[in-house]
Design an enzyme around this catalytic site. Structure first.
Site, PDB file in Angstrom:
ATOM      1  N   ASP A   1       0.828  -1.211   0.000  1.00 14.04           N
ATOM      2  CA  ASP A   1       0.000   0.000   0.000  1.00 14.04           C
ATOM      3  C   ASP A   1       0.863   1.262   0.000  1.00 14.04           C
ATOM      4  O   ASP A   1       1.984   1.263   0.513  1.00 14.04           O
ATOM      5  CB  ASP A   1      -0.917  -0.016   1.233  1.00 14.04           C
TER       6      ASP A   1
ATOM      7  N   HIS B   1       2.543   3.356  -8.963  1.00 15.18           N
ATOM      8  CA  HIS B   1       2.291   1.934  -9.252  1.00 15.18           C
ATOM      9  C   HIS B   1       3.453   1.326 -10.020  1.00 15.18           C
ATOM     10  O   HIS B   1       3.852   0.191  -9.776  1.00 15.18           O
ATOM     11  CB  HIS B   1       0.993   1.777 -10.052  1.00 15.18           C
TER      12      HIS B   1
ATOM     13  N   SER C   1      -7.502  -5.452  -5.247  1.00 11.91           N
ATOM     14  CA  SER C   1      -8.608  -6.005  -4.453  1.00 11.91           C
ATOM     15  C   SER C   1      -9.914  -5.951  -5.238  1.00 11.91           C
ATOM     16  O   SER C   1     -10.032  -5.219  -6.233  1.00 11.91           O
ATOM     17  CB  SER C   1      -8.767  -5.218  -3.145  1.00 11.91           C
TER      18      SER C   1
ATOM     19  N   LEU D   1      10.536 -20.728  -4.488  1.00 10.45           N
ATOM     20  CA  LEU D   1       9.575 -19.799  -3.888  1.00 10.45           C
ATOM     21  C   LEU D   1       8.267 -19.761  -4.682  1.00 10.45           C
ATOM     22  O   LEU D   1       8.289 -19.660  -5.913  1.00 10.45           O
ATOM     23  CB  LEU D   1      10.187 -18.387  -3.876  1.00 10.45           C
TER      24      LEU D   1
ATOM     25  N   GLU E   1       1.178 -13.195  12.427  1.00 11.40           N
ATOM     26  CA  GLU E   1       1.796 -12.046  13.082  1.00 11.40           C
ATOM     27  C   GLU E   1       1.693 -10.846  12.128  1.00 11.40           C
ATOM     28  O   GLU E   1       1.936 -10.985  10.924  1.00 11.40           O
ATOM     29  CB  GLU E   1       3.269 -12.341  13.392  1.00 11.40           C
TER      30      GLU E   1
HETATM   31  C1  IPE Z   1      -5.437  -2.668  -0.230  1.00  8.29           C
HETATM   32  O1  IPE Z   1      -5.075  -1.342  -0.396  1.00  8.29           O
HETATM   33  C2  IPE Z   1      -5.449  -3.365  -1.556  1.00  8.29           C
HETATM   34  C3  IPE Z   1      -4.150  -3.602  -2.159  1.00  8.29           C
HETATM   35  C4  IPE Z   1      -2.994  -3.295  -1.644  1.00  8.29           C
HETATM   36  C5  IPE Z   1      -4.170  -4.241  -3.447  1.00  8.29           C
HETATM   37  P1  IPE Z   1      -6.179  -0.200  -0.574  1.00  8.29           P
HETATM   38  O2  IPE Z   1      -5.439   1.056  -0.765  1.00  8.29           O
HETATM   39  O3  IPE Z   1      -7.148  -0.591  -1.628  1.00  8.29           O
HETATM   40  O4  IPE Z   1      -6.927  -0.259   0.838  1.00  8.29           O
HETATM   41  P2  IPE Z   1      -7.795   0.841   1.583  1.00  8.29           P
HETATM   42  O5  IPE Z   1      -8.820   1.342   0.608  1.00  8.29           O
HETATM   43  O6  IPE Z   1      -6.874   1.939   2.025  1.00  8.29           O
HETATM   44  O7  IPE Z   1      -8.388   0.122   2.748  1.00  8.29           O
HETATM   45  C1  IPE Z   2      -1.452   0.246  -3.388  1.00  9.11           C
HETATM   46  O1  IPE Z   2      -1.248   1.613  -3.416  1.00  9.11           O
HETATM   47  C2  IPE Z   2      -1.727  -0.340  -4.745  1.00  9.11           C
HETATM   48  C3  IPE Z   2      -3.113  -0.769  -4.941  1.00  9.11           C
HETATM   49  C4  IPE Z   2      -4.056  -0.726  -4.057  1.00  9.11           C
HETATM   50  C5  IPE Z   2      -3.441  -1.296  -6.249  1.00  9.11           C
HETATM   51  P1  IPE Z   2      -2.449   2.630  -3.463  1.00  9.11           P
HETATM   52  O2  IPE Z   2      -2.826   2.870  -4.872  1.00  9.11           O
HETATM   53  O3  IPE Z   2      -3.571   2.163  -2.609  1.00  9.11           O
HETATM   54  O4  IPE Z   2      -1.784   3.922  -2.858  1.00  9.11           O
HETATM   55  P2  IPE Z   2      -2.425   4.920  -1.817  1.00  9.11           P
HETATM   56  O5  IPE Z   2      -2.923   4.106  -0.672  1.00  9.11           O
HETATM   57  O6  IPE Z   2      -3.540   5.630  -2.520  1.00  9.11           O
HETATM   58  O7  IPE Z   2      -1.312   5.812  -1.432  1.00  9.11           O
HETATM   59 MG    MG Z   3      -4.035   2.401  -0.691  1.00 10.04          MG
END
Ligand code: IPE
Ligand code: IPE
Ligand code: MG
Length: 255
Positions: A34, A51, A79, A145, A221
């Site tokens: 994230d 990304h 997700s 892996l 954990e």
């Molecule tokens: C969780 O991150 C999904 C992935 C890392 C693929 P999100 O950025 O979508 O989660 P929320 O919306 O902050 O909970």
């Molecule tokens: C995680 O980074 C990647 C995906 C959820 C696909 P984010 O795109 O959620 O980045 P933030 O949370 O907005 O910074």
């Molecule tokens: Mg995010």
């Protein structure tokens, strides 16, 4: 195993000796990657640049996990809720798997990595699915892996789909409702055959699960870090594993 970790210690980019021991390496590490968007925003760049750099962090995490002797690495890449994002961003994210694999698959094959995917295939664009299926096919015989991508994955959807399968079996008379137990439920999840994560890592400072592996994380954990996913490197994995090794897992019992 000890030899592998030692060679990793000696690596020039990692001068500090790791305070981790070879006999308690988590078998399965799951990562909620994230913070790509916020990383880019901090630099005044578009989210998709985040990304793109996140993809490079996937490579670093995979190599570091493999060097450490981790057996399963599950990466939350998209997700079931991420479809809510602007179409341009979703389209970009759906192109990343093929870009990642085009650049990295040969090296991953050299490392004996096996690629897997969990999530709903139906909604994925053909080009995304094809790239993943090709990589899975090409690495199916590898026994190193396991790099498991959670792509269009949602924990609630996974459990719901598993329950539907069980319901069909009951309707068909192959199963009685009383036969349902935890083991049978596990068999109907997308992680069937993969042990539960020992360690869950989430980057970006958020402290939530966001619909990830709801069943499987029961006794994992949890390790959180404020750094954004594109910054993730082997030292962070090392810190997480070192912390994991300092924890006492009790599973409801006594240590
Ligand atoms: C969780 O991150 C999904 C992935 C890392 C693929 P999100 O950025 O979508 O989660 P929320 O919306 O902050 O909970
Ligand atoms: C995680 O980074 C990647 C995906 C959820 C696909 P984010 O795109 O959620 O980045 P933030 O949370 O907005 O910074
Ligand atoms: Mg995010």
């Amino acid at each position: 195993m000890i030899k592998r970790i030692r060679s990793w210690w000696m690596h020039k980019d990692s001068p500090k000796p790791l305070d981790i021991t070879a006999d308690n390496i988590p078998e399965h590490v799951a990562i909620i990657m994230d913070g790509n968007g916020r990383w880019a925003k901090r630099l005044g760049l578009p989210r998709i640049v985040g990304h793109h750099n996140g993809m490079k962090a996937v490579k670093r995490a995979t190599i570091a996990a493999d060097d450490l002797g981790i057996k399963y690495l599950t990466m939350y890449a998209f997700s079931t809720e991420n479809w809510k994002r602007p179409k341009d961003e979703v389209d970009f994210l759906m192109r990343l798997p093929q870009e990642f694999l085009a650049i990295e698959l040969d090296e991953l094959i050299e490392r004996n990595v096996q690629i897997r995917m969990m999530g709903d295939k139906d909604k994925l664009p053909n080009h995304t699915l094809k790239a993943m299926e090709d990589a899975m096919e090409r690495t199916a015989g590898n026994d190193g892996l396991v790099l498991n991508f959670a792509l269009n994955y949602g924990g609630r959807k996974e459990i719901t789909d598993g329950m539907t399968l069980l319901g069909h079996e009951i309707e068909a008379g192959r199963l009685k409702a009383e036969d349902i137990n935890a083991e049978l439920i596990e068999k109907h999840l997308k992680t069937h055959g993969i042990p539960d994560p020992d360690l869950l890592i989430r980057t970006s400072g958020e402290m939530r699960i966001s619909n990830f592996m709801l069943w499987q994380l029961a006794y994992s954990e949890l390790w959180f870090t404020d750094i954004y996913w594109p910054e993730f490197n082997k030292d962070h994995l090392h810190d997480a594993v070192a912390e994991y090794q300092r924890r006492t897992r009790r599973y409801g019992g006594l240590s």
